[in-house]
Motif scaffolding. Structure first.
Motif, PDB file in Angstrom:
ATOM      1  N   LEU A  39       0.944  -1.291  -0.058  1.00  0.00           N
ATOM      2  CA  LEU A  39       0.113   0.042   0.113  1.00  0.00           C
ATOM      3  C   LEU A  39       0.974   1.319   0.044  1.00  0.00           C
ATOM      4  CD1 LEU A  39      -2.581  -1.156   2.739  1.00  0.00           C
ATOM      5  CD2 LEU A  39      -2.958  -1.376   0.254  1.00  0.00           C
ATOM      6  N   THR A  40       0.279   2.488  -0.302  1.00  0.00           N
ATOM      7  CA  THR A  40       0.865   3.636   0.002  1.00  0.00           C
ATOM      8  C   THR A  40      -0.115   4.489   0.614  1.00  0.00           C
ATOM      9  OG1 THR A  40      -0.066   4.302  -2.117  1.00  0.00           O
ATOM     10  CG2 THR A  40       2.076   3.361  -2.345  1.00  0.00           C
ATOM     11  N   PRO A  41       0.428   5.745   1.093  1.00  0.00           N
ATOM     12  CA  PRO A  41      -0.584   6.691   1.727  1.00  0.00           C
ATOM     13  C   PRO A  41      -1.480   7.047   0.678  1.00  0.00           C
ATOM     14  CG  PRO A  41       1.515   7.329   2.285  1.00  0.00           C
ATOM     15  CD  PRO A  41       1.939   6.280   1.196  1.00  0.00           C
ATOM     16  N   GLY A  42      -3.113   7.073   1.098  1.00  0.00           N
ATOM     17  CA  GLY A  42      -4.214   7.365   0.424  1.00  0.00           C
ATOM     18  C   GLY A  42      -4.649   5.993  -0.088  1.00  0.00           C
ATOM     19  N   SER A  43      -4.137   4.814   0.095  1.00  0.00           N
ATOM     20  CA  SER A  43      -4.650   3.352   0.023  1.00  0.00           C
ATOM     21  C   SER A  43      -5.798   3.125   0.868  1.00  0.00           C
ATOM     22  CB  SER A  43      -3.756   2.508  -0.040  1.00  0.00           C
ATOM     23  OG  SER A  43      -2.699   2.540  -0.997  1.00  0.00           O
ATOM     24  N   ARG A  44      -6.814   2.447   0.418  1.00  0.00           N
ATOM     25  CA  ARG A  44      -7.854   1.996   1.362  1.00  0.00           C
ATOM     26  C   ARG A  44      -7.794   0.536   1.801  1.00  0.00           C
ATOM     27  NH1 ARG A  44     -13.315   5.389  -0.979  1.00  0.00           N
ATOM     28  NH2 ARG A  44     -12.329   7.536  -0.828  1.00  0.00           N
ATOM     29  N   ILE A  45      -8.265   0.112   3.028  1.00  0.00           N
ATOM     30  CA  ILE A  45      -8.442  -0.972   3.563  1.00  0.00           C
ATOM     31  C   ILE A  45      -9.974  -1.295   4.320  1.00  0.00           C
ATOM     32  CG2 ILE A  45      -5.852  -1.443   3.736  1.00  0.00           C
ATOM     33  CD1 ILE A  45      -6.552  -0.663   6.839  1.00  0.00           C
TER      34      ILE A  45
END
Length: 847
Positions: free
Chosen positions: A155-161
């Motif tokens: 993931l990267t900042p801004g990704s959703r989980i």
């Protein structure tokens, strides 16, 4: 003796004008041991001081109230709010999954409110206001996470989980969480969310394993005495709250306790290095006095009493030792400054660098005592040798013991050394065992040296000239055998013991445990989902074995009506009373349990609450059948009587509990279920399939893959093992130095032997072969002893203390033999080469 002290000191200082020739090994051994002891204790105190000075930030408040599986009642909340500023948080483990369901990872969820943190700074990258970091934007809640979670799920900042039933956006990477150390050891990456987000996720259900934490910032100037009074009022006003209360003066008790234990162990290892160095002190003193035989003879011929000779050279030895001690103290004082940077990646707590006089004074005291213990006997023997013997070149190496007074003095100093070692230890029982083992090892090593000499003396005559010379050198008067075996034996034994313990732990974690442990633990299965969960597992893993049990969390409050704070228990049993324990109830005996005493209750039992207690832990707590245990569960104290004792195999990693209650004890209490799944021979793909289906179908269920947890433990063991081996290497270095000193001390007689033998026709090759065989035989005998003694010590620790299967490692055996032979033969030949280079004429003139 005191009357002649000024004169003896004056002569001692005059004689030392010639320098410290011959005392390099003496100085190095003392400096190494003192540096190890002083450095370890200084580093431990710097960490403890750092924890104490940053107690508020590490704890997250002046006081911390923790409740398991329930939130504070309105009355409890009102009481806490009336004390100062209040911040609420919740901790639990759960599964974070990608939005498309293709992957998931275990996370340590921490939900905080708007007041967090009360102390310290929450650092994220990028930096965002808390509302932007955790707030709800168009139905998506915010979160911050460790780098490890970003890496595991790509993931990267801004990704959703997805967490539970909600979608979260990872808006920042978590850089610093000020109070993380107070939450204990983490087995998964941290996921930081808001309390509102966690409540909306659906993860928190009745009986869920969630910790609710309330942290207080008290008015400025509140003293520790006032905090203690608040604690007492909380206990009196809410006797059944069952909360765990910590204060800023005890922010991280588990960390502090572990640092104390680890520093104690390393201190004892450092003391071993210092004691090994003490053998070098004895060798150096013998060699020094041997070189001073003419001076001693002159003193005696001029009427100097034996006591004057003893005082003079004892003063010299103490002056020289003080140089080594000061050097060691300088190194020890610098260690906290170097350790601060080195430990920052392993222990996320501040260290308070500085000079710690108490730790340095203890190390200096040990250095002086070890010097005295090993110097008194050779000095006592030297004062007894008559002047005529000295002038006849017989040297000071008198055999046997000196007068009784000197023996008693040496034993008295040794007793003081042993007493201080035990007195200043955190766990005095372990320290006493260690000291007793060291004394026993000295006695046995001395006996081994005498035994090797006796065997050499009684060995049949061999045809090889070199081998015959080697065997003769082993048992001749003044032979190096006892010194070499004693010096190298202790260091090798310690190394073998630690290597075998480390090897057994690693084998247990990487080989044995995974074979017998289940593949998965499933936590927080709701009662309404137990049957459907079991059906899913049966469908996904038809060959697997599923075991499920109800589970609650409870804290032991009283034993036989006595508050646990007032009960004295041994350190090995204290963990049962520390914090909350997982508990369960059962109608029938668990399939992996064996009753050792008492009887199980009937399946339809409905009388007073009964409990089955783990036999080993019951013994440590002093409990027997018929005794009572009071446990706080969900804010209610329940007293149960011990009906039976069970043998529990903790190493199986299956579902085991210290306490199993009769079913009627928790009738109607909300709880979740715990399950294990064992899949013999399962592949990674099969495990991944199970994990994926469970996470997608039951998002509130926490799935723990046992192999992942063991990997975390294995990394911790590896880090501890590295530190322990580094400490043990100090003892081995001291052994090598002492070995070098012992061989150097014997060079004078070696020169005479070599010259005489060369005069009689022996070739350089014959002498080198003879010396090599001698060192090889002594090294082999030392290695055999180290393997036997180290193997027994490691077996005792692993089997009797850790309660784990113990096995001997052939690799350790071969490595030990190789090290012993390389050291004895290598160092011996270096010294021998110089011996063989001496001209015959100067030596023969003095014979």
């Amino acid at each position: 003796m005191l009357k002649n002290l000024p004169l003896a000191l004056r002569f001692a200082l005059r004689e030392m004008r010639g320098g410290l020739s011959g005392f390099l090994i003496f100085l190095t051994c003392i400096a190494l041991g003192v540096a190890a002891i002083g450095g370890v204790n200084s580093v431990a105190r710097s960490i403890s001081a750092g924890v104490a000075s940053q107690g508020q930030a590490l704890l997250g408040g002046d006081m911390r109230f923790e409740l398991n599986q329930r939130e504070a009642t309105p009355q409890e909340q009102q009481f806490l709010q009336g004390l100062g500023d209040l911040a609420e948080s919740a901790d639990m483990r759960s599964m974070a999954r990608l939005e498309d369901g293709s992957d998931q990872a275990l996370v340590e969820v921490k939900a905080v409110d708007g007041a967090y943190p009360l102390y310290g700074e929450l650092e994220t990258e990028p930096v965002l206001p808390q509302q932007d970091l955790f707030g709800n934007r168009n139905g998506v809640w915010g979160a911050a996470a460790d780098d490890l979670l970003f890496e595991r799920l790509g993931l990267t900042p801004g990704s959703r989980i997805k967490l539970g039933n909600l979608t979260f956006e990872l808006r920042s990477k978590l850089v610093t969480e000020p109070d993380s150390i107070s939450d204990g050891l983490a087995f998964a990456p941290r996921l930081l969310v808001s309390l509102e987000g966690l409540r909306a996720s659906g993860l928190v259900q009745p009986g869920s394993l969630v910790e609710h934490v309330y942290k207080l910032r008290l008015p400025a100037g509140t003293s520790d005495a006032q905090i203690a009074e608040i604690r007492a009022v909380a206990a009196e006003k809410f006797p059944q709250a069952g909360w765990s209360i910590r204060t800023r003066s005890n922010a991280a008790p588990a960390l502090s306790a572990n640092i104390e234990r680890f520093s104690q162990f390393l201190t004892l290892v450092g003391l071993t290095a210092l004691v090994v160095g003490g053998v070098g002190v004895a060798n150096a003193v013998n060699a020094y006095l041997d070189g001073k035989r003419g001076v001693i003879a002159t003193f005696k011929c001029l009427g100097a009493p034996g006591g004057f000779v003893f005082t003079l050279y004892l003063a010299q030895i103490l002056i020289i030792a003080s140089i080594g001690i000061v050097a060691g103290l300088v190194l020890a004082a610098l260690m906290p400054f170097g350790a601060s940077a080195a430990l920052s990646s392993y222990i996320p707590v501040p260290t308070q660098t500085g000079i710690y006089p108490g730790a340095l004074a203890l190390a200096a005291t040990f250095g002086v005592l070890v010097t005295l213990v090993f110097a008194v006997l050779p000095l006592g023997r030297a004062r007894q040798v008559p002047a005529t013997a000295l002038f006849r070149e017989m040297g000071t190496g008198a055999r046997g013991l000196p007068k009784t007074g000197y023996v008693a003095l040496a034993l008295g100093i040794a007793a003081v050394l042993a007493g201080l070692s035990v007195w200043f230890a955190t766990d005095r029982r372990i320290a006493a065992i260690f000291v007793a083992s060291a004394i026993f090892a000295f006695i046995v090593l001395h006996a081994v040296g005498l035994g090797v000499q006796a065997l050499a003396r009684r060995s049949p005559r061999v045809g090889s000239t070199a081998l015959r010379l080697a065997i003769g050198n082993i048992h001749r008067p003044g032979a190096l055998t006892p010194s070499v075996i004693l010096s190298l034996g202790l260091g090798l034994t310690l190394l073998v013991t630690l290597a075998l313990i480390d090897g057994n732990l690693r084998r247990q974690i990487t080989d044995s445990l995974p074979e017998q442990a289940p593949n998965f633990f499933f936590v927080d299965i709701q009662p309404t989902e137990v049957d459907s969960f079991s059906s899913l597992i049966a469908e996904t893993a038809p060959e697997g074995k599923l075991i499920r049990v109800p589970m609650l969390r409870g804290r032991i409050m009283e034993l036989n009506g006595v508050e646990v704070q007032k009960v004295k228990v041994p350190p090995e049993g204290a963990w049962v009373l520390r914090g909350d324990r997982g508990i369960t109830y059962a109608r029938n005996i668990p399939e992996n349990a064996t009753l050792s005493a008492g009887e199980w209750w009937p399946a339809d039992y409905s009388g007073e609450p009964l409990v089955s207690f783990s036999a080993e832990e019951a013994g440590q707590l002093g409990l027997n059948i018929g005794d009572t245990v009071t446990v706080n569960v969900l804010g209610r104290n329940i007293t149960a009587r011990i009906a039976n004792l069970r043998e529990v195999q903790w190493e199986s990693l299956g579902i085991n509990f210290v306490m199993v209650f009769s079913p009627n004890t928790f009738a109607g209490a909300p709880h979740s279920w715990l399950a294990t799944l064992t899949m013999p021979g399962a592949t990674l793909q099969q495990e991944a399939a199970v994990l994926n289906r469970v996470t997608q179908t039951f998002p509130a269920v926490t799935s723990v893959r046992v192999k992942d947890a063991l990997d975390v433990v294995n990394r911790l063991v590896a880090q501890l093992g590295s530190a322990i081996r580094a400490a043990a290497s100090v003892a081995l270095i001291a052994s090598v130095l002492v070995l070098s000193g012992a061989l150097a001390a014997g060079n004078r007689s070696r020169v005479h032997d070599a010259v005489v033998l060369k005069t009689l026709g022996a070739t350089r090759k014959t002498l080198i072969t003879a010396f090599s065989l001698e060192y090889m035989l002594i090294g082999l005998a030392t290695a055999v002893f180290a393997l036997v003694a180290g193997g027994i010590a490691a077996w005792f620790v692993v089997d009797r203390i850790m309660k784990l299967p113990s096995a001997f490692s052939p690799t350790v055996a071969l490595s030990t033999i190789a090290i012993a032979l390389v050291l004895t033969v290598g160092i011996g030949l270096v010294g021998t080469w110089r011996v063989l280079g001496h001209k015959a004429a100067p030596v023969l003139r003095n014979l």
